[in-house]
Scaffold this motif. Structure first.
Motif, PDB file in Angstrom:
ATOM      1  N   UNK A   9      24.677  15.230 -26.588  1.00 50.04           N
ATOM      2  CA  UNK A   9      23.919  16.483 -26.462  1.00 50.04           C
ATOM      3  C   UNK A   9      24.112  17.370 -27.698  1.00 50.04           C
ATOM      4  N   UNK A  10      25.377  17.446 -28.139  1.00 48.82           N
ATOM      5  CA  UNK A  10      25.612  18.293 -29.315  1.00 48.82           C
ATOM      6  C   UNK A  10      24.968  17.696 -30.562  1.00 48.82           C
ATOM      7  N   UNK A  11      24.962  16.366 -30.636  1.00 48.38           N
ATOM      8  CA  UNK A  11      24.299  15.710 -31.785  1.00 48.38           C
ATOM      9  C   UNK A  11      22.803  16.009 -31.765  1.00 48.38           C
ATOM     10  N   UNK A  12      22.213  15.932 -30.559  1.00 44.78           N
ATOM     11  CA  UNK A  12      20.773  16.197 -30.434  1.00 44.78           C
ATOM     12  C   UNK A  12      20.454  17.645 -30.798  1.00 44.78           C
ATOM     13  N   UNK A  13      21.373  18.541 -30.435  1.00 46.15           N
ATOM     14  CA  UNK A  13      21.170  19.945 -30.819  1.00 46.15           C
ATOM     15  C   UNK A  13      21.202  20.099 -32.334  1.00 46.15           C
ATOM     16  N   UNK A  14      22.137  19.376 -32.928  1.00 47.03           N
ATOM     17  CA  UNK A  14      22.262  19.459 -34.395  1.00 47.03           C
ATOM     18  C   UNK A  14      21.011  18.936 -35.108  1.00 47.03           C
ATOM     19  N   UNK A  15      20.313  18.009 -34.420  1.00 49.79           N
ATOM     20  CA  UNK A  15      19.102  17.427 -35.033  1.00 49.79           C
ATOM     21  C   UNK A  15      17.997  18.474 -35.207  1.00 49.79           C
ATOM     22  N   UNK A  16      18.051  19.539 -34.391  1.00 52.35           N
ATOM     23  CA  UNK A  16      16.993  20.554 -34.433  1.00 52.35           C
ATOM     24  C   UNK A  16      16.871  21.173 -35.830  1.00 52.35           C
ATOM     25  N   UNK A  17      15.801  20.892 -36.473  1.00 56.77           N
ATOM     26  CA  UNK A  17      15.520  21.465 -37.802  1.00 56.77           C
ATOM     27  C   UNK A  17      14.066  21.182 -38.109  1.00 56.77           C
ATOM     28  N   UNK A  18      13.507  21.776 -39.157  1.00 57.28           N
ATOM     29  CA  UNK A  18      12.100  21.460 -39.487  1.00 57.28           C
ATOM     30  C   UNK A  18      11.875  19.967 -39.738  1.00 57.28           C
ATOM     31  N   UNK A  19      12.953  19.230 -40.032  1.00 57.29           N
ATOM     32  CA  UNK A  19      12.802  17.781 -40.284  1.00 57.29           C
ATOM     33  C   UNK A  19      12.567  17.026 -38.982  1.00 57.29           C
TER      34      UNK A  19
END
Lengths: 111, 236
Positions: A9-19
């Protein structure tokens, strides 16, 4: 799988970016590998409409990940797109995270 | 937008994380297909240039044999056996031939370092370039060792070394690009070069042997590159 493990879950949150959007990821990856590409080439390669691609390019340009400029390809005026240093670092970071996500998913599935 | 919101997945919180990133993977596959084709096109360009170099090489060899009487390899190393053709007696020709050899090699080496922004030479092309340079020097060394009396075997020497070079390159390129068409094509060209070198060495007079070898092999390489580009290559 209905429950996400905390690390995933934390990894998926970290993925949040314009990319973290399929078209934008495709654009950045193409530009990372080819430095400069024409708008039409990106459009045909990714199979998206001109309007859709333009919206994504605007988002990436606002984030400082790409630059757009007018140039010539086969003596015809074209919009050329190139990746910035920030764009490359964002993509490299994102790729690392994506790899971690895939490894974590694989690890959870094998349990 | 398909972005992941902090604290959960986009859209459905019960969604499988793999499904969430599947569209991203699909787009990365499209990028991979593009790169695959771009790599193939780059190879075709290199093949066409190699053919052009073979034609020029054959032509230079013919000019030397026709008007100077020896193969340029003997001349540039000063082993023609004729004092009138020594570098001291023909300095202009000697320096100009060396420049003609060195400038393309130095240009290729220069543009192979760093990022030019025009061509992305991958690891395989760099290795192929180094291999080509080694085989090029080896061919000259063998020709010099054979001497002017065995000039009829020069096309065979080139054919053999081109064959070795293409076979090794096919493996290097396949490891990098994973394109079987490319690997098979290079092996085929290698054997064509060897067969052609063999035929030319034993059937064509020495004066025109290199010209025939260079023109036939060069034309096969260049036209294969050009035709393949219009039929199998090209991006949309």
């Amino acid at each position: 799988m209905t429950q996400t493990d905390p690390p995933l879950e934390s990894l998926l949150e970290e993925l949040s970016s314009p990319v973290h959007e399929p078209v934008r990821l495709g654009v950045l990856m193409l530009l990372h590998l080819n430095s400069v590409l024409a708008f039409s080439t990106i459009q045909k390669t990714l199979g998206v409409t001109a309007g859709n691609l333009n919206n994504h390019l605007t988002r990436l340009e606002e984030a400082g990940f790409i630059n757009k400029e007018k140039g010539f390809v086969d003596l015809r005026p074209r919009t050329l797109v190139n990746i910035t240093k920030d764009g490359r670092s964002a993509l490299v970071n994102y790729s690392g995270l994506l790899k971690q996500v895939l490894v974590t998913i694989d690890h959870i599935d094998s349990k | 937008m398909n972005e992941i919101r902090p604290g959960g997945l986009a859209g459905d919180s019960n969604m499988d994380p793999l499904d969430e990133i599947r569209p991203h993977i699909d787009f990365l596959e499209k990028v991979e297909q593009y790169q695959h084709k771009a790599e193939f096109n780059r190879f075709l360009l290199v093949l066409s240039i190699a053919g052009f170099i073979a034609i020029i090489g054959g032509w230079i060899s013919y000019v030397f044999n026709r008007f100077i009487g020896v193969d340029p390899t003997f001349f540039i190393f000063g082993v023609t056996g004729d004092t009138d053709l020594s570098p001291m007696n023909e300095p202009v020709l000697f320096i100009s031939v060396w420049l003609m050899y060195l400038i393309p090699i130095l240009s290729a080496l220069s543009f192979s370092t760093g990022t030019t922004g025009i061509l992305n030479w991958n690891k395989a092309y760099r290795r192929v370039g180094i291999l080509a340079l080694i085989l090029f020097l080896a061919a000259h060394l063998i020709i010099v060792l054979l001497g002017t009396k065995n000039s009829q075997f020069i096309p065979l020497v080139w054919g053999l070394l081109v064959c070795i070079g293409f076979i090794i390159s096919s493996q290097l390129m396949y490891e990098e690009t994973n394109i079987p068409k490319l690997q098979g094509g290079l092996v085929l060209f290698g054997f064509i070069a060897l067969f052609l070198g063999l035929i030319v060495s034993f059937t064509v007079p020495t004066e025109v042997a290199q010209l025939v070898f260079g023109f036939v092999l060069g034309s096969i390489l260049s036209f294969s590159g050009i035709i393949s580009y219009f039929t199998l290559g090209q991006l949309s």
